[in-house]
Design a protein around this motif. Structure first.
Motif, PDB file in Angstrom:
ATOM      1  N   LYS A 137       0.814  -1.215   0.000  1.00  0.00           N
ATOM      2  CA  LYS A 137       0.000   0.000   0.000  1.00  0.00           C
ATOM      3  C   LYS A 137       0.846   1.264   0.000  1.00  0.00           C
ATOM      4  O   LYS A 137       0.481   2.277  -0.585  1.00  0.00           O
ATOM      5  N   GLU A 138       1.998   1.243   0.676  1.00  0.00           N
ATOM      6  CA  GLU A 138       2.880   2.403   0.714  1.00  0.00           C
ATOM      7  C   GLU A 138       4.286   1.967   0.319  1.00  0.00           C
ATOM      8  O   GLU A 138       4.741   0.888   0.699  1.00  0.00           O
ATOM      9  N   SER A 139       4.955   2.831  -0.419  1.00  0.00           N
ATOM     10  CA  SER A 139       6.326   2.536  -0.825  1.00  0.00           C
ATOM     11  C   SER A 139       7.270   3.048   0.254  1.00  0.00           C
ATOM     12  O   SER A 139       7.818   4.151   0.169  1.00  0.00           O
ATOM     13  N   ASN A 140       7.448   2.238   1.298  1.00  0.00           N
ATOM     14  CA  ASN A 140       8.232   2.706   2.451  1.00  0.00           C
ATOM     15  C   ASN A 140       9.179   1.636   2.988  1.00  0.00           C
ATOM     16  O   ASN A 140       9.375   1.524   4.194  1.00  0.00           O
ATOM     17  N   GLY A 141       9.766   0.861   2.089  1.00  0.00           N
ATOM     18  CA  GLY A 141      10.832  -0.031   2.496  1.00  0.00           C
ATOM     19  C   GLY A 141      10.530  -1.506   2.339  1.00  0.00           C
ATOM     20  O   GLY A 141       9.375  -1.937   2.312  1.00  0.00           O
ATOM     21  N   ILE A 142      11.613  -2.271   2.241  1.00  0.00           N
ATOM     22  CA  ILE A 142      11.497  -3.712   2.026  1.00  0.00           C
ATOM     23  C   ILE A 142      10.835  -4.409   3.204  1.00  0.00           C
ATOM     24  O   ILE A 142      10.030  -5.337   3.031  1.00  0.00           O
ATOM     25  N   ALA A 143      11.144  -3.968   4.425  1.00  0.00           N
ATOM     26  CA  ALA A 143      10.565  -4.627   5.597  1.00  0.00           C
ATOM     27  C   ALA A 143       9.040  -4.501   5.604  1.00  0.00           C
ATOM     28  O   ALA A 143       8.324  -5.460   5.937  1.00  0.00           O
ATOM     29  N   LYS A 144       8.532  -3.335   5.217  1.00  0.00           N
ATOM     30  CA  LYS A 144       7.088  -3.149   5.153  1.00  0.00           C
ATOM     31  C   LYS A 144       6.477  -3.971   4.020  1.00  0.00           C
ATOM     32  O   LYS A 144       5.373  -4.522   4.154  1.00  0.00           O
ATOM     33  N   ALA A 145       7.176  -4.039   2.901  1.00  0.00           N
ATOM     34  CA  ALA A 145       6.688  -4.867   1.798  1.00  0.00           C
ATOM     35  C   ALA A 145       6.598  -6.329   2.217  1.00  0.00           C
ATOM     36  O   ALA A 145       5.623  -7.029   1.914  1.00  0.00           O
ATOM     37  N   LYS A 193       9.575 -17.709  10.091  1.00  0.00           N
ATOM     38  CA  LYS A 193       8.507 -16.766  10.452  1.00  0.00           C
ATOM     39  C   LYS A 193       8.966 -15.630  11.363  1.00  0.00           C
ATOM     40  O   LYS A 193       8.294 -14.594  11.461  1.00  0.00           O
ATOM     41  N   ASN A 194      10.102 -15.776  12.033  1.00  0.00           N
ATOM     42  CA  ASN A 194      10.539 -14.757  12.988  1.00  0.00           C
ATOM     43  C   ASN A 194      10.890 -13.425  12.335  1.00  0.00           C
ATOM     44  O   ASN A 194      10.927 -12.395  13.009  1.00  0.00           O
ATOM     45  N   ILE A 195      11.136 -13.428  11.041  1.00  0.00           N
ATOM     46  CA  ILE A 195      11.444 -12.165  10.380  1.00  0.00           C
ATOM     47  C   ILE A 195      10.256 -11.208  10.464  1.00  0.00           C
ATOM     48  O   ILE A 195      10.425  -9.983  10.528  1.00  0.00           O
ATOM     49  N   PHE A 196       9.034 -11.734  10.514  1.00  0.00           N
ATOM     50  CA  PHE A 196       7.864 -10.862  10.608  1.00  0.00           C
ATOM     51  C   PHE A 196       7.796 -10.165  11.973  1.00  0.00           C
ATOM     52  O   PHE A 196       7.428  -8.989  12.062  1.00  0.00           O
ATOM     53  N   LYS A 197       8.190 -10.891  13.017  1.00  0.00           N
ATOM     54  CA  LYS A 197       8.269 -10.286  14.346  1.00  0.00           C
ATOM     55  C   LYS A 197       9.267  -9.128  14.324  1.00  0.00           C
ATOM     56  O   LYS A 197       9.010  -8.041  14.869  1.00  0.00           O
ATOM     57  N   ALA A 198      10.396  -9.339  13.669  1.00  0.00           N
ATOM     58  CA  ALA A 198      11.431  -8.308  13.603  1.00  0.00           C
ATOM     59  C   ALA A 198      10.953  -7.091  12.811  1.00  0.00           C
ATOM     60  O   ALA A 198      11.195  -5.940  13.204  1.00  0.00           O
ATOM     61  N   CYS A 199      10.251  -7.334  11.701  1.00  0.00           N
ATOM     62  CA  CYS A 199       9.775  -6.223  10.873  1.00  0.00           C
ATOM     63  C   CYS A 199       8.791  -5.328  11.628  1.00  0.00           C
ATOM     64  O   CYS A 199       8.688  -4.129  11.357  1.00  0.00           O
ATOM     65  N   LYS A 200       8.070  -5.904  12.584  1.00  0.00           N
ATOM     66  CA  LYS A 200       7.107  -5.130  13.382  1.00  0.00           C
ATOM     67  C   LYS A 200       7.790  -4.330  14.495  1.00  0.00           C
ATOM     68  O   LYS A 200       7.199  -3.393  15.035  1.00  0.00           O
ATOM     69  N   GLU A 201       9.014  -4.692  14.849  1.00  0.00           N
ATOM     70  CA  GLU A 201       9.704  -4.058  15.963  1.00  0.00           C
ATOM     71  C   GLU A 201      10.547  -2.848  15.559  1.00  0.00           C
ATOM     72  O   GLU A 201      10.855  -2.002  16.382  1.00  0.00           O
ATOM     73  N   ILE A 202      10.936  -2.759  14.310  1.00  0.00           N
ATOM     74  CA  ILE A 202      11.881  -1.719  13.904  1.00  0.00           C
ATOM     75  C   ILE A 202      11.171  -0.386  13.655  1.00  0.00           C
ATOM     76  O   ILE A 202       9.960  -0.327  13.446  1.00  0.00           O
ATOM     77  N   TYR A 238      11.506   1.524   6.152  1.00  0.00           N
ATOM     78  CA  TYR A 238      11.657   0.418   7.097  1.00  0.00           C
ATOM     79  C   TYR A 238      12.602  -0.595   6.438  1.00  0.00           C
ATOM     80  O   TYR A 238      12.220  -1.313   5.514  1.00  0.00           O
ATOM     81  N   GLU A 239      13.836  -0.609   6.928  1.00  0.00           N
ATOM     82  CA  GLU A 239      14.916  -1.334   6.254  1.00  0.00           C
ATOM     83  C   GLU A 239      14.918  -2.802   6.648  1.00  0.00           C
ATOM     84  O   GLU A 239      14.808  -3.152   7.825  1.00  0.00           O
ATOM     85  N   ILE A 240      15.121  -3.672   5.661  1.00  0.00           N
ATOM     86  CA  ILE A 240      15.244  -5.095   5.956  1.00  0.00           C
ATOM     87  C   ILE A 240      16.525  -5.352   6.754  1.00  0.00           C
ATOM     88  O   ILE A 240      16.580  -6.267   7.587  1.00  0.00           O
ATOM     89  N   THR A 241      17.550  -4.524   6.548  1.00  0.00           N
ATOM     90  CA  THR A 241      18.783  -4.688   7.331  1.00  0.00           C
ATOM     91  C   THR A 241      18.523  -4.439   8.816  1.00  0.00           C
ATOM     92  O   THR A 241      19.078  -5.123   9.676  1.00  0.00           O
ATOM     93  N   ASP A 242      17.656  -3.476   9.134  1.00  0.00           N
ATOM     94  CA  ASP A 242      17.331  -3.216  10.538  1.00  0.00           C
ATOM     95  C   ASP A 242      16.564  -4.388  11.147  1.00  0.00           C
ATOM     96  O   ASP A 242      16.755  -4.731  12.323  1.00  0.00           O
ATOM     97  N   ALA A 243      15.687  -4.996  10.351  1.00  0.00           N
ATOM     98  CA  ALA A 243      14.942  -6.152  10.849  1.00  0.00           C
ATOM     99  C   ALA A 243      15.879  -7.327  11.132  1.00  0.00           C
ATOM    100  O   ALA A 243      15.756  -8.021  12.158  1.00  0.00           O
ATOM    101  N   ILE A 244      16.837  -7.538  10.251  1.00  0.00           N
ATOM    102  CA  ILE A 244      17.786  -8.639  10.459  1.00  0.00           C
ATOM    103  C   ILE A 244      18.683  -8.337  11.668  1.00  0.00           C
ATOM    104  O   ILE A 244      18.996  -9.240  12.462  1.00  0.00           O
ATOM    105  N   LYS A 245      19.088  -7.075  11.814  1.00  0.00           N
ATOM    106  CA  LYS A 245      19.874  -6.693  12.997  1.00  0.00           C
ATOM    107  C   LYS A 245      19.080  -6.942  14.284  1.00  0.00           C
ATOM    108  O   LYS A 245      19.639  -7.372  15.295  1.00  0.00           O
TER     109      LYS A 245
END
Length: 352
Positions: free
Chosen positions: A79-87, A174-183, A191-198
Motif C-alpha cells: 500500500k505504501e512505498s516505504n521499504g522492504i521490511a514493510k513490503a 517466520k521470525n522475520i515478521f516479528k522483527a519487521c514489526k519491531e523496527i 523500514y529497512e530489511i537490514t534493521d529487521a535482520i539486525k
C-alpha cells in the motif's frame, strides 16, 4: 517452501522507461526480467509464489505472467512505498508460518536456488543472507563479518569498511515478521530489511551467511540494463529458418523468432530478434535485442535494447548503448554524430 518476489518499487532511476513499464518487466534478451527469477524458483521446486506489487502496476504484471506461465501467482499489494521490511510484512498471511525464500525483483543471478534452499531446510537457523564481494559497497546494504558470524549490517553507508554487499536473495523463517514489526523508520524514511535482520541478531536469533562466487547483479541503472542484456545474450543459442535470412551476412549466435526476417544486411551476434520484426539494408552489431514488430531499415545499431513496435529508418551512423521504449520512432533529418546513445520512454519520435 514458498517464494516471495518484491516488485512494488517505482524504478525512479530508470525513468522515463519505468513511466510506462515496471522495472521487473523490462525485456532483457527479449524476456521480461522477472521471468528469469520465476524460472529459477520453479526449477528449484518453489511453485507457491507471491509477487508484491503496487496498485498501479498489478494489472500489467498479471497480463505478462499469465501469458507466459501456466500457473497462478499470488499478487499482494504494497500500500505504501516505504521499504522492504514493510513490503515483506504484507506477505505474512501468505507465508503462514512456513520457511520461505525472498528475492528482490531487480536482482539477477546465476545460482542454484535448489541447493541453497535444501541447505537452509537442513539447518536450524532462522535466516540466511547471501553476500557478494563488490568494488562499490556504498551502493548496497553492507555486511560486516568476523569469526564466521555477522557482526553488523549497514544500509548504503557513506563510507564502507567492508566490501560484502547484501544481495537481494534471502531465506527466512517466520521470525522475520516479528522483527519487521519491531523496527522504526530509518533516516532514509524507510523500514529497512537490514534493521529487521539486525533486530534478530540482537535478540539471539541465528542468522547465517554465505559469500557467493557466482554471478550476481543489482540492476538499478541504464548501464546495468545494457550490461545485463549483454550477459543474457551471451547464453542464447542460434535459432532461425533459412528463409528468414535473405542476401545477408550473419555471424555469431543469431536467434530469430517466428516471422522475423533479415534482408540485405550484416548481423553480428549475439543478437535476438522478436516476432515479426524486420531488418533491411542495415548493420546490427553484437549484444542487441530487438523486440516484436520492430522495423529497422538503412540503420546501424549495436549493444542496445529495442522494445516492441519501434521503427528506425535511414540512420546512417551508429546507435549504440541505447534503450528504446515501445513505439519509438527514429528518423534521419539532418546531420548525425558518429555514434548516438539514446534512452527513450514510450511512443517517442526523434529526428537525428
Amino acid at each position: 517452501m514458498k517464494g516471495v518476489i518484491l516488485c512494488a518499487g517505482k524504478g525512479t532511476r530508470l525513468k522515463p522507461i519505468t513511466n510506462f513499464i515496471p522495472k521487473p518487466l523490462i525485456p532483457i534478451a527479449n524476456k521480461p526480467f522477472i521471468f528469469y527469477t520465476i524460472e529459477s524458483l520453479l526449477k528449484a521446486g518453489v511453485d507457491d509464489i507471491a509477487i508484491v506489487v503496487n496498485e498501479e502496476n498489478i494489472d500489467v504484471f498479471k497480463k505478462h505472467l499469465k501469458h507466459k506461465f501456466q500457473k497462478q501467482f499470488e499478487y499482494i499489494i504494497q500500500k505504501e512505498s516505504n521499504g522492504i521490511a514493510k513490503a515483506l510484512l504484507e506477505t505474512e498471511s501468505f507465508i503462514n508460518d512456513e520457511r520461505f525464500i525472498m528475492i528482490l525483483g531487480d536482482n539477477s543471478f546465476e545460482l542454484d536456488l535448489g541447493v541453497l534452499i535444501n541447505d537452509f531446510n537442513l539447518s536450524n537457523i532462522n535466516g540466511k543472507l547471501f553476500l557478494k564481494e563488490v568494488k562499490n559497497p556504498e551502493k548496497f546494504g553492507v555486511a560486516y563479518v568476523g569469526n564466521n558470524k555477522i557482526i553488523n549490517l549497514v544500509e548504503k553507508p557513506k563510507q564502507s569498511f567492508s566490501n560484502l554487499a547484501i544481495t537481494g536473495i534471502y531465506l527466512f523463517d517466520k521470525n522475520i515478521f516479528k522483527a519487521c514489526k519491531e523496527i522504526k523508520v530509518s533516516k532514509r524514511g524507510e523500514y529497512e530489511i537490514t534493521d529487521a535482520i539486525k533486530w534478530l541478531l540482537e535478540n539471539n536469533y541465528d542468522i547465517g551467511y554465505e559469500i557467493i562466487d557466482e554471478y550476481w547483479r543489482d540492476v538499478g541503472s541504464y548501464f546495468d540494463l545494457i550490461e545485463e542484456n549483454i550477459n543474457k545474450l551471451n547464453s542464447i543459442n542460434s535459432g532461425f529458418k533459412n528463409e528468414q535470412i535473405i542476401n545477408s551476412h550473419i555471424s555469431g549466435k543469431i536467434f530469430l523468432e517466428k516471422g522475423a526476417s533479415i534482408s540485405n544486411s550484416i548481423v553480428r551476434g549475439p543478437v535476438r530478434v522478436g516476432k515479426n520484426s524486420s531488418i533491411k539494408n542495415s548493420y546490427i552489431g553484437p549484444y542487441t535485442s530487438i523486440g516484436k514488430y520492430v522495423s529497422i531499415e538503412k540503420s546501424n545499431i549495436e549493444c542496445s535494447i529495442i522494445l516492441d513496435n519501434c521503427s528506425i529508418i535511414s540512420i546512417g551512423k551508429m546507435i549504440d548503448n541505447s534503450i528504446l521504449g515501445e513505439g519509438t520512432i527514429i528518423m534521419k533529418k539532418m546531420g548525425i554524430k558518429d555514434s548516438n546513445s539514446l534512452i527513450t520512454g514510450t511512443d517517442c519520435t526523434i529526428y537525428l
